[in-house]
Design a protein around this motif. Structure first.
Motif, PDB file in Angstrom:
ATOM      1  N   ASN A 441       0.844  -1.192   0.000  1.00  0.00           N
ATOM      2  CA  ASN A 441       0.000   0.000   0.000  1.00  0.00           C
ATOM      3  C   ASN A 441       0.883   1.246   0.000  1.00  0.00           C
ATOM      4  N   VAL A 442       1.133   1.787  -1.171  1.00  0.00           N
ATOM      5  CA  VAL A 442       2.022   2.948  -1.272  1.00  0.00           C
ATOM      6  C   VAL A 442       1.259   4.254  -1.383  1.00  0.00           C
ATOM      7  N   SER A 443      -0.069   4.190  -1.400  1.00  0.00           N
ATOM      8  CA  SER A 443      -0.855   5.408  -1.621  1.00  0.00           C
ATOM      9  C   SER A 443      -0.932   6.303  -0.405  1.00  0.00           C
ATOM     10  N   THR A 444      -0.574   5.769   0.785  1.00  0.00           N
ATOM     11  CA  THR A 444      -0.717   6.564   2.001  1.00  0.00           C
ATOM     12  C   THR A 444       0.570   7.243   2.427  1.00  0.00           C
ATOM     13  N   ASP A 445       1.633   7.077   1.640  1.00  0.00           N
ATOM     14  CA  ASP A 445       2.895   7.715   1.998  1.00  0.00           C
ATOM     15  C   ASP A 445       2.864   9.185   1.590  1.00  0.00           C
ATOM     16  N   ARG A 446       3.886   9.917   1.899  1.00  0.00           N
ATOM     17  CA  ARG A 446       3.966  11.310   1.493  1.00  0.00           C
ATOM     18  C   ARG A 446       4.085  11.389  -0.023  1.00  0.00           C
ATOM     19  N   ASP A 447       3.501  12.418  -0.579  1.00  0.00           N
ATOM     20  CA  ASP A 447       3.680  12.604  -2.005  1.00  0.00           C
ATOM     21  C   ASP A 447       5.025  13.280  -2.239  1.00  0.00           C
ATOM     22  N   ASP A 448       5.343  13.545  -3.511  1.00  0.00           N
ATOM     23  CA  ASP A 448       6.651  14.078  -3.857  1.00  0.00           C
ATOM     24  C   ASP A 448       6.900  15.463  -3.255  1.00  0.00           C
ATOM     25  N   ARG A 449       5.834  16.158  -2.858  1.00  0.00           N
ATOM     26  CA  ARG A 449       6.006  17.506  -2.284  1.00  0.00           C
ATOM     27  C   ARG A 449       6.107  17.458  -0.768  1.00  0.00           C
ATOM     28  N   GLY A 450       6.046  16.270  -0.192  1.00  0.00           N
ATOM     29  CA  GLY A 450       6.216  16.138   1.242  1.00  0.00           C
ATOM     30  C   GLY A 450       4.946  16.319   2.022  1.00  0.00           C
ATOM     31  N   LYS A 451       3.773  16.324   1.366  1.00  0.00           N
ATOM     32  CA  LYS A 451       2.511  16.504   2.066  1.00  0.00           C
ATOM     33  C   LYS A 451       2.227  15.327   2.970  1.00  0.00           C
ATOM     34  N   ARG A 452       1.637  15.635   4.148  1.00  0.00           N
ATOM     35  CA  ARG A 452       1.375  14.538   5.085  1.00  0.00           C
ATOM     36  C   ARG A 452       0.372  13.572   4.531  1.00  0.00           C
ATOM     37  N   ARG A 453       0.600  12.298   4.800  1.00  0.00           N
ATOM     38  CA  ARG A 453      -0.340  11.285   4.357  1.00  0.00           C
ATOM     39  C   ARG A 453      -1.586  11.312   5.239  1.00  0.00           C
ATOM     40  N   ASN A 454      -2.638  10.718   4.766  1.00  0.00           N
ATOM     41  CA  ASN A 454      -3.873  10.618   5.531  1.00  0.00           C
ATOM     42  C   ASN A 454      -4.143   9.146   5.778  1.00  0.00           C
ATOM     43  N   ASP A 455      -3.663   8.603   6.865  1.00  0.00           N
ATOM     44  CA  ASP A 455      -3.793   7.189   7.168  1.00  0.00           C
ATOM     45  C   ASP A 455      -4.842   7.024   8.252  1.00  0.00           C
ATOM     46  N   GLU A 456      -6.030   6.561   7.839  1.00  0.00           N
ATOM     47  CA  GLU A 456      -7.140   6.469   8.774  1.00  0.00           C
ATOM     48  C   GLU A 456      -6.965   5.358   9.795  1.00  0.00           C
ATOM     49  N   ASN A 457      -5.973   4.510   9.588  1.00  0.00           N
ATOM     50  CA  ASN A 457      -5.756   3.415  10.542  1.00  0.00           C
ATOM     51  C   ASN A 457      -4.797   3.787  11.658  1.00  0.00           C
ATOM     52  N   MET A 458      -4.271   5.013  11.623  1.00  0.00           N
ATOM     53  CA  MET A 458      -3.277   5.416  12.609  1.00  0.00           C
ATOM     54  C   MET A 458      -3.768   6.627  13.406  1.00  0.00           C
TER      55      MET A 458
END
Length: 595
Positions: A441-458
């Motif tokens: 699952n790589v979609s929840t990591d930071r994007d190339d601009r460093g934006k925080r991920r949104n991980d609903e499980n954490m």
């Protein structure tokens, strides 16, 4: 089909080749050997790792050596000690049935006195690294005025390693009448400059095949978040209990860090890099060749010249900058008719690097999912069964104990005994991988601009400790583990700032997390942990929304480096893989144990 006899080699050489197992010449051998034998012209040859280039230049040289003369007639330069030693050993095997030919290898990291004695006894062929070769020339011990052949093997790599000045000086010390043979994986402008300065109207050979073993190599890649790269490496090792692999890293520092982590986590691994002494390198390689080690972590330079033919995998922990380096790496597996696999572990930002490599090797990378915990456990379970089935029984030694063993096992059924035996090794894997996270699952990591991920499980927590408290990601993980919140809790993102920090944990354990940190201290300071982003703890009440107000700052942008850091201490890591409490190590891997 061509044979070595057809190429014009004399019977003594052919006999030695047959004994070694050389049946038919490779394309580079088929073109180079007759050219060197029949012509005194200089030669530029393009040849990748694994194409048999050592035999391509050494066999025709051996045939033309004047055994009656004690002078050095051939000097072969290689970029590394390992490659130099390998070439010298190959030549000694090739000359088994030719009496009187003496070959000496000279390289740094070994006692120069012994090499000097070897040269004084007479050496028809000298194989050396540029630095040690030039040293011996300056000492007046290595004299090249009678040299008939000069070989520059892996010329591009010698230049990459900064040996240009040494090469210039060595070439100046050789006679103009010599035959220069330049073998290189690539021909950058620096190599061509050497060719222009020191070669006369050279013949050029470029074999069509990049690597004779390439047809036997599968190329696959795993796409993971950067923080999961190391955990993906462990999953690859765990899903392949019989793995025999080189893991390539880009720097010495990374090589040492990854090897240390693997060893600490119970894997049968070690490292090979430029900071090791020759004795240390020899010890590591001896263990690896004997398969006492299953995983060797190495840099590209350190791995040059490794003579290992049965690798099951080559793993690119990080892709190299140069495409040619990838072909060198992948060419180390799939040799001698064996099948092999070349693996690339990449982050989303690196996907663009695959296409140029695919064009070069004329093959597609196959995207493969990182194995999940259930898949790993299944493979490891049947690996235990296979080992149990094939284990040798030493009846002489075990017989005196059988009566007592039978007595202790009395009352257990056959099925129960089998279950307990298998569980002895299997339970640690089952425990470790229970509820293991999905690394695909790589979609929840930071994007190339460093934006925080949104991980609903954490759930994201604030902690009143930072760099000024000498807090590091590894120490924070250790602190979390010490609280024993729950078994194998998943740790997410970590941000270490100057006076405070943030971390993420499984959202299902909010109450346990908050209560576990009560009355906790770190380096004499009381620890305060609260939920951030106005998240509610499961029991109601709101402790969220608090942010540190030092100097009115809400954040510290310098925390980015810590978020991307890899850790190997403190009882765990920040990448979401399960951590063991109380500082316990992960279980030893079946089939990949550290001795």
């Amino acid at each position: 089909m061509s044979t070595f006899s057809n190429l014009g080699l004399k019977q003594e050489i052919v006999e030695a080749l047959t004994e070694i197992g050389y049946e038919n010449p490779t394309p580079i051998q088929e073109e180079s050997i007759p050219q060197i034998l029949s012509s005194g012209k200089d030669l530029k040859a393009f040849a990748q790792t694994g194409t048999g280039k050592t035999a391509a230049f050494s066999l025709p040289i051996i045939q033309q050596i004047d055994v009656e003369s004690k002078h050095t007639q051939a000097i072969i330069l290689s970029p590394t000690r390992e490659l130099g030693i390998q070439i010298a050993d190959n030549i000694k095997n090739f000359t088994k049935y030719i009496k009187g030919i003496r070959t000496v290898a000279v390289y740094g990291g070994a006692k120069i006195e012994e090499q000097i004695r070897g040269l004084k006894r007479g050496a028809h062929i000298v194989v050396g690294t540029p630095g040690r070769t030039l040293d011996l020339i300056k000492r007046g011990v290595l004299k090249l005025e009678s040299t008939r052949f000069l070989v520059l093997d892996e010329a591009d790599e010698m230049l990459n390693m900064g040996f240009k000045d040494e090469l210039d000086a060595i070439l100046e010390a050789t006679p103009d009448t010599k035959q220069t043979l330049l073998f290189s994986a690539t021909f950058p402008k620096e190599v061509n400059q050497i060719a222009r300065n020191y070669m006369t109207d050279p013949v050029e050979i470029e074999t069509a095949k990049v690597n004779t073993g390439s047809d036997n190599v599968n190329h696959i890649y795993y796409l993971v978040n950067e923080r999961n790269r190391y955990n993906a490496l462990k999953r690859i090792a765990d899903i392949n209990p019989s793995i025999y692999s080189i893991v390539f890293c880009r720097t010495r520092k990374e090589t040492k860090e990854i090897a240390d982590q693997l060893i600490e986590d119970g894997y049968n691994a070690d490292s090979l890099h430029g900071d090791l002494s020759q004795a240390q390198r020899d010890t590591v390689m001896q263990k690896f060749r004997k398969k006492t080690l299953q995983i060797l972590v190495a840099t590209d330079v350190a791995a040059r010249g490794l003579d290992v033919n049965n690798l099951t995998h080559v793993i690119n922990y990080k892709l190299p900058d140069q495409i040619e380096a990838y072909t060198h790496r992948s060419g180390r597996t799939g040799r001698a008719g064996n099948k092999g696999t070349s693996i690339a572990i990449i982050s989303p930002k690196e996907r663009g690097k695959l296409r140029p490599i695919e064009r070069k090797i004329s093959k597609k990378f196959i995207k493969t999912d990182v194995p999940n915990g259930k898949e790993v456990c299944e493979v490891q379970l049947f690996n235990v069964i296979d080992k149990l089935k094939t284990v040798s029984v030493n009846e002489t030694e075990i017989t005196p104990y059988l009566e007592g063993i039978y007595e202790k096992l009395e009352g257990l059924t056959r099925e129960e005994i089998i279950q307990k035996l298998v569980s002895l090794e299997f339970n640690s894997f089952l425990d470790y991988y229970q509820n293991a996270p999905d690394l695909n699952n790589v979609s929840t990591d930071r994007d190339d601009r460093g934006k925080r991920r949104n991980d609903e499980n954490m759930t994201r927590y604030f902690i009143n400790l930072g760099r000024k408290d000498k807090l590091t990601p590894a120490k924070l993980i250790g602190l979390i583990n010490d609280q024993r919140i729950t078994k194998n809790i998943e740790i997410g993102q970590i941000e270490i700032l100057d006076t405070f920090s943030f971390f993420e944990l499984d959202k299902n354990y909010q109450d346990e997390t908050l209560s576990s940190f009560e009355d906790t201290s770190f380096n004499g300071r009381t620890v305060n942990v609260e939920i951030t982003k106005k998240q509610k703890k499961s029991g109601g009440g709101d402790r969220g929304g608090r942010r540190r107000r030092d100097g009115g700052r809400r954040d510290d942008r310098r925390g980015g480096d810590d978020r991307r850091r890899k850790f190997n201490k403190g009882g765990g890591n920040s990448s979401g893989e399960r951590s063991f409490k109380g500082g316990r190590k992960r279980p030893n891997r079946s089939g990949a144990r550290h001795h």
